[in-house]
Design an enzyme around this catalytic site. Structure first.
Site, PDB file in Angstrom:
ATOM      1  N   HIS A  35      46.896  20.758  46.604  1.00 22.90           N
ATOM      2  CA  HIS A  35      46.661  20.207  47.946  1.00 22.90           C
ATOM      3  C   HIS A  35      46.890  18.704  47.889  1.00 22.90           C
ATOM      4  O   HIS A  35      46.125  17.988  47.245  1.00 22.90           O
ATOM      5  CB  HIS A  35      45.236  20.517  48.412  1.00 22.90           C
ATOM      6  CG  HIS A  35      44.974  21.990  48.510  1.00 22.90           C
ATOM      7  ND1 HIS A  35      45.248  22.711  49.653  1.00 22.90           N
ATOM      8  CD2 HIS A  35      44.526  22.891  47.602  1.00 22.90           C
ATOM      9  CE1 HIS A  35      44.953  23.992  49.447  1.00 22.90           C
ATOM     10  NE2 HIS A  35      44.518  24.122  48.203  1.00 22.90           N
TER      11      HIS A  35
ATOM     12  N   ARG B 232      47.233  16.915  50.738  1.00 23.66           N
ATOM     13  CA  ARG B 232      46.608  16.372  51.965  1.00 23.66           C
ATOM     14  C   ARG B 232      47.568  15.563  52.823  1.00 23.66           C
ATOM     15  O   ARG B 232      47.126  14.725  53.614  1.00 23.66           O
ATOM     16  CB  ARG B 232      45.388  15.509  51.619  1.00 23.66           C
ATOM     17  CG  ARG B 232      44.375  16.132  50.659  1.00 23.66           C
ATOM     18  CD  ARG B 232      43.806  17.410  51.194  1.00 23.66           C
ATOM     19  NE  ARG B 232      42.669  17.878  50.366  1.00 23.66           N
ATOM     20  CZ  ARG B 232      42.275  19.150  50.334  1.00 23.66           C
ATOM     21  NH1 ARG B 232      42.927  20.081  51.021  1.00 23.66           N
ATOM     22  NH2 ARG B 232      41.249  19.508  49.605  1.00 23.66           N
TER      23      ARG B 232
ATOM     24  N   ASP C 242      44.989  24.537  41.759  1.00 21.31           N
ATOM     25  CA  ASP C 242      44.304  24.459  43.063  1.00 21.31           C
ATOM     26  C   ASP C 242      43.658  23.079  43.225  1.00 21.31           C
ATOM     27  O   ASP C 242      42.512  22.968  43.698  1.00 21.31           O
ATOM     28  CB  ASP C 242      43.275  25.572  43.247  1.00 21.31           C
ATOM     29  CG  ASP C 242      42.814  25.703  44.697  1.00 21.31           C
ATOM     30  OD1 ASP C 242      43.395  25.034  45.577  1.00 21.31           O
ATOM     31  OD2 ASP C 242      41.868  26.463  44.954  1.00 21.31           O
TER      32      ASP C 242
ATOM     33  N   HIS D  78      38.639  15.967  47.542  1.00 23.17           N
ATOM     34  CA  HIS D  78      37.775  15.585  48.661  1.00 23.17           C
ATOM     35  C   HIS D  78      37.068  14.299  48.244  1.00 23.17           C
ATOM     36  O   HIS D  78      36.941  14.021  47.046  1.00 23.17           O
ATOM     37  CB  HIS D  78      36.721  16.658  48.934  1.00 23.17           C
ATOM     38  CG  HIS D  78      37.269  18.006  49.284  1.00 23.17           C
ATOM     39  ND1 HIS D  78      37.794  18.290  50.528  1.00 23.17           N
ATOM     40  CD2 HIS D  78      37.384  19.149  48.565  1.00 23.17           C
ATOM     41  CE1 HIS D  78      38.195  19.555  50.545  1.00 23.17           C
ATOM     42  NE2 HIS D  78      37.967  20.096  49.362  1.00 23.17           N
TER      43      HIS D  78
HETATM   44  O1  DOR Z   1      38.136  25.412  47.325  1.00 24.41           O
HETATM   45  C1  DOR Z   1      39.158  25.388  47.989  1.00 24.41           C
HETATM   46  N1  DOR Z   1      39.622  24.238  48.540  1.00 24.41           N
HETATM   47  N2  DOR Z   1      39.826  26.514  48.207  1.00 24.41           N
HETATM   48  C2  DOR Z   1      40.860  26.581  49.057  1.00 24.41           C
HETATM   49  O2  DOR Z   1      41.423  27.626  49.175  1.00 24.41           O
HETATM   50  C3  DOR Z   1      41.268  25.396  49.829  1.00 24.41           C
HETATM   51  C4  DOR Z   1      40.896  24.161  49.122  1.00 24.41           C
HETATM   52  C5  DOR Z   1      41.041  22.916  49.957  1.00 24.41           C
HETATM   53  O3  DOR Z   1      42.033  22.772  50.642  1.00 24.41           O
HETATM   54  O4  DOR Z   1      40.157  22.056  49.864  1.00 24.41           O
END
Ligand code: DOR
Length: 405
Positions: A60, A62, A288, A292
């Site tokens: 990700h 973002r 993954d 955040h």
């Molecule tokens: O824990 C997760 N965060 N699982 C996901 O499938 C999406 C991801 C996110 O985009 O933060």
């Protein structure tokens, strides 16, 4: 550049031996005791493994829309430090990558980015706004550079919609990557929630013929269903993350910030995931990487996911010290390349000089020092057994741990 003295591990060519590698933007020569030519840069890889560039097919970034969590610059640098020469980025962005116009938003940021980046391969959505209702225009998205389709973070709950989408996307090589959590069952049981979607999808694969990859499997039952389906000839593949391979809900120590989707499970699940890697049921490692902010992770309702790119390869090696190097490298190079249908995954002569140099030197994780804006990981403070030494993209050394240190 002449990369000297390393142990070349290239599973696609069945090479695992001491070899020197000469590169320009592509691989030009592989041999023993190659002599440097005038003007040629020499990279001393003695004591290191030299592998086809690692590909993380679940990241990700973002972008577009959430620069407080990550930017191309921070996520791209994190990828390079993590040894990744290419990352496939998920479409749960703002807006979602569900149209050529929105893919263009990402591509515009890529062109404007001033720092060196790994190759960035966009994954587009399966349904509009990832809402699980209307299939996207797959041909237009592939035309614009999408390498796969996923509603990651969300599961298409309506099987009829997913079957219809799979049929519409059949002409495209780009696979579906499916996040397996049944919205109705997720709160009840990890295993029930995940395995019911995997079982459903096995039948959708049979009916549609669509190429299929299961994202971040986390439970034993799901793995058992996939193993059974593969034995019956269903060509689906799957990936596993650093955290699901190393932690259970009980062993993780982050408190509520340990929230991740799918959740961390039980000891029997971790054991099953490791066994599935050993027997090939799971053929890809993917981080993954889900950055955040600290506030989002430690607030009242913690955001799900961990920063992952900079710990990934050390964490895979920690979980599976017995896995052969050939298999380890394949799960990070030729396997994801084959699934996504992208060049790379091997250092055959004439292929792009995307190379990861690593070694088995233990190192301690310090999340505060990460390039990623995401600083929360259950691996913080742990010692990991495998470390990135250099990351080379298209013949350019974009990360060199010896200079960074
Ligand atoms: O824990 C997760 N965060 N699982 C996901 O499938 C999406 C991801 C996110 O985009 O933060």
């Amino acid at each position: 550049v002449l990369i000297l003295g390393g142990r070349l591990v290239d599973p696609a060519q069945r090479i695992d031996t001491l070899r020197d590698v000469r590169i320009t933007d592509v691989v030009t020569e592989i041999g023993e005791h190659l002599e440097p030519r005038p003007g040629e840069e020499v990279y001393d890889a003695s004591g290191c493994f030299v592998a086809p560039g690692f590909i993380d097919m679940h990241v990700h970034l973002r972008v577009p829309g959430e620069p407080h969590k990550e930017t191309l610059e921070t996520g791209g640098t994190a990828a390079l430090r993590g040894g990744f020469t290419a990352v496939a980025c998920m479409p749960n962005t703002k807006p979602a990558l569900d149209s050529p116009e929105n893919l263009e938003l990402l591509q515009r940021e890529m062109s404007a980015c001033c720092t060196a980046l790994p190759r960035i391969l966009p994954i587009a959505a399966i349904t509009r706004e990832r809402a699980g209702k209307d299939p996207c225009d797959y041909a237009a998205l592939v035309e614009r550079g999408a390498v796969a389709f996923s509603d990651d973070g969300a599961t298409v709950a309506d099987g009829r919609v997913l079957l219809d989408a799979a049929r519409k996307a059949l002409a495209m090589r780009a696979p579906f990557i499916v996040h397996c959590e049944s919205p109705a069952l997720a709160a009840l049981s990890n295993a029930l929630s995940e395995s019911s979607i995997v079982a459903r999808d096995v039948q959708i694969i049979r009916k549609s013929g669509k190429a299929w990859h299961f994202a971040h499997l986390s439970t034993r039952t799901a793995v058992e269903i996939l193993r059974f389906a593969r034995a019956q000839g269903v060509a689906a593949t799957a990936e596993v993350t650093p955290h699901h391979l190393n932690f259970t809900a009980d062993s993780v120590t982050l408190g509520p910030a340990a929230r991740v989707n799918p959740s961390l499970a039980f000891e029997t699940d971790v054991r099953a995931l490791r066994d599935a890697v050993r027997d090939g049921t799971i053929s890809v490692f993917a981080s993954d990487h889900a950055p955040h902010t600290i506030e989002e992770k430690y607030g009242d309702k913690p955001a799900p996911g961990f920063t992952g790119l900079e710990v990934a390869i050390g964490a895979y090696a920690l979980a599976l010290p017995d896995l052969s190097l050939e298999r380890f490298v394949a799960m990070l190079s030729c396997e994801p390349a084959r699934i996504l249908g992208i060049p790379g995954g091997t250092l055959a002569i004439g292929t792009p000089a995307d190379i990861t140099v690593f070694n088995d030197e233990p190192w301690m994780v310090d999340a505060a020092a990460f390039a990623s804006k995401g600083k929360v990981t259950p691996f913080d403070g742990m010692t990991l057994p495998r470390k990135v030494v250099a990351t080379i993209v298209g013949g350019r050394i974009l990360y060199d741990a010896r200079i960074a240190a």
